[in-house]
Design a protein around this motif. Structure first.
Motif, mmCIF file in Angstrom:
data_model
loop_
_atom_site.group_PDB
_atom_site.id
_atom_site.type_symbol
_atom_site.label_atom_id
_atom_site.label_comp_id
_atom_site.label_asym_id
_atom_site.label_seq_id
_atom_site.Cartn_x
_atom_site.Cartn_y
_atom_site.Cartn_z
ATOM 1 N N GLU A 44 3.823 15.194 1.407
ATOM 2 C CA GLU A 44 2.740 14.246 1.134
ATOM 3 C C GLU A 44 3.028 12.883 1.763
ATOM 4 O O GLU A 44 2.147 12.288 2.391
ATOM 5 N N GLN A 94 -7.097 2.096 3.331
ATOM 6 C CA GLN A 94 -8.309 1.504 3.891
ATOM 7 C C GLN A 94 -8.314 -0.010 3.708
ATOM 8 O O GLN A 94 -8.713 -0.752 4.613
ATOM 9 N N GLY A 125 0.824 11.255 4.608
ATOM 10 C CA GLY A 125 0.755 9.798 4.719
ATOM 11 C C GLY A 125 0.597 9.342 6.159
ATOM 12 O O GLY A 125 -0.165 8.416 6.452
ATOM 13 N N LYS A 172 6.034 16.419 -2.481
ATOM 14 C CA LYS A 172 6.156 14.973 -2.366
ATOM 15 C C LYS A 172 6.601 14.569 -0.965
ATOM 16 O O LYS A 172 6.056 13.624 -0.366
ATOM 17 N N THR A 200 -0.084 7.329 1.120
ATOM 18 C CA THR A 200 -0.773 8.550 0.714
ATOM 19 C C THR A 200 -2.079 8.271 -0.022
ATOM 20 O O THR A 200 -2.827 9.201 -0.317
ATOM 21 N N ASP A 201 -2.356 7.009 -0.312
ATOM 22 C CA ASP A 201 -3.550 6.630 -1.071
ATOM 23 C C ASP A 201 -4.630 6.142 -0.107
ATOM 24 O O ASP A 201 -4.469 5.119 0.556
ATOM 25 N N ALA A 202 -5.744 6.867 -0.038
ATOM 26 C CA ALA A 202 -6.793 6.555 0.937
ATOM 27 C C ALA A 202 -7.386 5.165 0.720
ATOM 28 O O ALA A 202 -7.618 4.427 1.688
ATOM 29 N N GLU A 203 -7.630 4.780 -0.518
ATOM 30 C CA GLU A 203 -8.235 3.476 -0.785
ATOM 31 C C GLU A 203 -7.287 2.337 -0.424
ATOM 32 O O GLU A 203 -7.701 1.336 0.171
ATOM 33 N N GLN A 204 -6.018 2.475 -0.799
ATOM 34 C CA GLN A 204 -5.055 1.427 -0.476
ATOM 35 C C GLN A 204 -4.862 1.296 1.034
ATOM 36 O O GLN A 204 -4.755 0.183 1.574
ATOM 37 N N ALA A 260 0.845 -1.195 0.000
ATOM 38 C CA ALA A 260 0.000 0.000 0.000
ATOM 39 C C ALA A 260 0.876 1.239 0.000
ATOM 40 O O ALA A 260 1.968 1.255 0.579
ATOM 41 N N ASP A 261 0.380 2.276 -0.648
ATOM 42 C CA ASP A 261 0.977 3.606 -0.615
ATOM 43 C C ASP A 261 0.269 4.378 0.490
ATOM 44 O O ASP A 261 -0.952 4.555 0.448
ATOM 45 N N ASN A 269 -2.965 10.159 7.129
ATOM 46 C CA ASN A 269 -3.892 9.260 6.431
ATOM 47 C C ASN A 269 -3.978 7.919 7.146
ATOM 48 O O ASN A 269 -5.069 7.384 7.378
#
Length: 252
Positions: free
Chosen positions: A109, A64, A114, A106, A58-62, A55-56, A117
């Motif tokens: 982020e 979650q 991150g 970056k 910074t990516d909300a879906e990943q 998972a990244d 998040n």
């Protein structure tokens, strides 16, 4: 808080601080979900009790998805340790001109956004668990840096991002206090992680010499031991702890 038969998420868990922490928590009886980028996981060694999850941060879906996986492990999700981060350097104005704005974004982020998040999504899941006999549901350990206080030349982006993590600690702890979740932050000094892998021995010796005592580089296990102490010490909350051998960084 007891770790045995609970779930824990460790970001940046494939190497460095995160890998050491994942091993330490697993040895204490936690089911650890080590979150990292897929390419980092490909090279990570197998560890008993540690499940790697791509998972990244910074990516909300990943994120979650990773939280759902950890909270569905048939034991309560109690712990989040945020170790994921990056540390490129650039002067505010250098020989090639002003600091690249995309690079600054970056770093912030990954390191700050991150961290938040992960914190917001993991603590929402932790908050749904039944509290223990002392009313605790969990603990979050974030990672800042001594650069939050002693940022060096070329560390404008890194220091700003880690300063944000340090400043996040108290309000997050206050926000989550009614849920029974503690929030702490560790601010490491110079630690021998993959970020230092390209530095030669002469420079490494010089870095160690600047540490008042003990005169050595920090080790990932030093961080992991402190993270474990924070998790198990129920009265630690809302504070940043420097882990640096009394080091105060010079300008460069």
């Amino acid at each position: 808080m007891l770790l045995n038969d609970t779930a824990a998420i460790v970001t940046g868990g494939a190497s460095g601080l995160g890998a050491a922490t994942a091993r330490t928590l697993a040895a204490r009886g936690a089911r650890v979900f080590a979150v990292d980028l897929p390419k980092a996981i490909d090279d990570a060694p197998a560890v008993d009790g540690v499940t790697y999850t791509g998972a990244d941060v910074t990516d909300a879906e990943q994120v979650q998805d990773a939280v759902d996986r950890a909270s569905g492990a048939n034991v309560p999700l109690r712990t989040l340790v945020n170790c994921a981060g990056i540390g490129p350097s650039a002067r505010t104005v250098g020989r090639k001109g002003p600091h690249d704005l995309g690079l600054f974004r970056k770093v912030v982020e990954v390191n700050l956004v991150g961290t938040f998040n992960m914190l917001r999504l993991a603590t929402e899941a932790i908050g749904r668990t039944e509290p223990d006999q002392d009313g605790q549901r969990g603990v979050v350990v974030n990672t800042a840096s001594v650069a939050a206080y002693d940022g060096q030349i070329g560390q404008a982006a890194y220091a700003a991002s880690k300063g944000g993590v340090a400043s996040l600690t108290l309000p997050a702890a206050r926000d989550l206090s009614s849920t029974g979740i503690r929030v702490m932050t560790i601010a490491p000094g110079i630690v021998d992680t993959p970020m230092l892998a390209t530095v030669n021995e002469e420079i490494r010796a010089g870095l160690a010499e600047n540490v008042p005592f003990p005169k050595r580089l920090g080790q990932p296990d030093d961080y992991a031991k402190l993270a474990l102490n924070i998790i198990e010490h129920d009265y630690l909350n809302g504070e940043v702890i420097r882990l640096d051998g009394a080091l105060r960084m010079p300008p460069k």
